[in-house]
Design an enzyme around this catalytic site. Structure first.
Site, PDB file in Angstrom:
ATOM      1  CE  LYS A  39      -3.856   1.914   2.749  1.00  0.00           C
ATOM      2  NZ  LYS A  39      -4.705   1.655   3.956  1.00  0.00           N
ATOM      3  CB  SER A 113      -7.811   3.473   3.010  1.00  0.00           C
ATOM      4  OG  SER A 113      -6.921   2.921   3.972  1.00  0.00           O
ATOM      5  CB  SER A 137      -8.007   0.366   5.843  1.00  0.00           C
ATOM      6  OG  SER A 137      -8.682   1.593   6.027  1.00  0.00           O
TER       7      SER A 137
END
Length: 521
Positions: A39, A113, A137
């Site tokens: 990420k 996210s 997330s």
């Protein structure tokens, strides 16, 4: 936009660099041969860290501590994945680099996210991925893409080299298509870091008998998710209202202001660098006082005490990961309200210092992915993963489809109705020809002079394969297909005799392209 236009990747190492890294891996290392995505709020040396904000981008001098651990164990970082900007959101629709769709299509959001990380795992691009999890997330995207999501106890995986969201609550999370891979990664990634004041040494829990499992007295969910959750039976019911109240404090309380502790100066000097929705959420933190923060801390302590009493009666709590699913169009209608809905069963975990493991739970009757999450007190991570491994699961079979069973095509419902799950779109090796048969359906025939043809890989419960095949007429039959990466899968082939005199549509590259060209001719 993202590097490939899919909204999944923000940056990647080139093929030459990846081959060089792979060649240097000791095959005896515990993660040798595994690829992973990271990420893009986690530092990887050699690639920029953007947190999905181009004006914020910087080149890190070194990789995050958790990335270094994985690479030292033989895993190869492929690139950086998209996210809701500054990890603020659970939708996957808050990034200037695009908004990836769930692998199940239909306009379904990927969840956030950690959107790109989840999709990159679910579509088979990498073996596992790192995300972060402050409010859910690492779990919401797992639920929406049918994969496993591990949200460790806070501090068990170091956040050194991670762009903070809420520094006191942030976790590095793990996504994988199977739990055995996730456990291997977890063993390598966990452990304290000397320079990370938030990292903690995990306390090994003593062995005991079968864990006592609690389920909520009631849930708020759509009919499909509620019915899917009812497949799972616990030993007793518990009142989860203290957990839900704690979760409400995260976005409706002063913890929003903690995001400004690290981002406030950048927001003040670069307000136009933020997406409007991100800026709106962050600015709500300006409305809280120090007294508000202490009042919330005091109430949270009371709720923690209530949660601790829950563990006197159960060892594991099972909840639906999400109460409903949303399309991108639905999120656009109410981005903040729907975001809160997605976090209802996830937001409390880090505030209450819980560990969590998200597990796929099949599909709803309307074909939406369903999921459950196992929760336990801090450092119960191993117990949760062992229980997740023991949950009953049905054997599955992977099928390659080329024509009328593709997503959106007339016979796709035959897969969905039997619990079929789209894994990814890929291509065959360049040794096939595609024909339009007299029935109107396409037929795939192996031919050394052929080309690469688009196919979709679907996973189907093994018990449903027989009924599915009963509806497939000759001259189609199952056989072994070779994919462009050399893998062998089971898929639909056509007996060669049926292609005699049939139009050769190989040049289109696949049935969907052929249909599109026909509609515009």
């Amino acid at each position: 936009m993202s590097v490939d236009g899919s909204g999944v990747w923000i940056s990647r190492f080139d093929d030459g660099e990846l081959r060089k890294r792979a060649a240097g891996v000791d095959p005896g290392l515990p993660l040798a041969g595994l690829t992973f995505a990271v990420k893009d709020n986690i530092d990887v040396a050699g690639l920029p860290t953007t947190a999905a904000c181009p004006d914020f981008a910087y080149q890190p001098e070194r990789s995050a501590a958790v990335v270094t651990r994985l690479e030292n164990a033989g895993a190869i970082a492929v690139g950086k994945t998209n996210l809701d900007q500054f990890a603020t959101g659970l939708t996957g629709a808050r990034s200037p680099y695009g908004s990836p769709e769930s692998v199940f299509g239909g306009g379904l959001i990927s969840g956030g996210s950690s959107s790109g990380s989840a999709v990159a795992v679910a579509n088979g691009s990498v073996d596992f991925a790192l995300g972060t999890d402050t409010a859910g997330s690492g779990r919401v995207p797992a639920a929406l893409n049918g994969i496993y999501g591990i949200k460790p106890t806070r501090g068990l995986l170091s956040t050194l080299g991670v762009v903070p969201a809420c520094r006191s609550l942030d976790c590095v999370s793990i996504f994988a298509r199977d739990l055995s891979t996730a456990r291997r990664v977890m063993r390598v990634a966990r452990g304290p870091e000397r320079d990370d004041p938030w990292s903690r040494e995990g306390r090994r829990q003593g062995k005991r008998g079968r864990p006592r499992i609690g389920v909520p007295e009631s849930i708020e969910a759509d009919a499909g998710q509620e019915k899917a959750f009812a497949r799972f039976a616990g030993d007793t019911t518990v009142d989860i209202s203290p957990l839900l109240e704690a979760g409400d404090l995260l976005y409706r309380g002063p913890w929003v202001a903690e995001r400004l502790a690290d981002l406030g100066d950048f927001l003040a000097s670069n307000p136009d660098a933020f997406l409007p929705i991100t800026r709106e959420v962050l600015k709500t933190g300006l409305g809280y006082t120090a007294a508000d923060a202490f009042r919330a801390q005091h109430r949270l302590q009371e709720l923690r005490a209530a949660a601790d009493r829950m563990w006197e009666h159960i060892d594991v709590l099972v909840l639906p990961t999400i109460g409903t699913t949303f399309t991108h169009d639905e999120i656009a209608e109410d981005p903040i309200g729907h975001n809160l809905t997605l976090g209802r069963y996830t937001q409390f975990a880090n505030l209450l210092d819980l560990a969590a493991v998200t597990v796929p739970n099949g599909f709803t009757e309307d074909g939406r992915p369903a999921s459950i999450t196992l929760f336990g007190p801090a450092f119960s991570d191993d117990t949760l993963m062992e229980l997740a491994l023991s949950l009953p699961r049905e054997d599955v079979m992977t099928l390659a489809v080329v024509g009328l069973h593709l997503r959106g095509e007339p016979r796709n419902d035959e897969l969905l109705d039997r619990g079929g799950r789209l894994l990814r779109t890929t291509r065959t090796a360049p040794c096939y020809r595609l024909y339009q048969l007299p029935s109107g359906a396409p037929g795939l025939v192996r031919d050394k002079g052929g080309a690469s043809i688009e196919v979709e890989l679907w996973q189907l419960p093994a018990s449903k394969v027989g009924g599915f095949l009963a509806g497939i007429p000759a001259p189609l039959a199952l056989g072994r297909l070779e994919l462009e990466d050399g893998a062998q899968v089971t898929g639909f082939l056509c007996e060669a005799y049926a292609a005699n005199g049939a139009p050769d549509i190989t040049a289109s590259g696949g049935w969907r392209n052929h249909r599109l060209k026909g509609s515009h001719s």
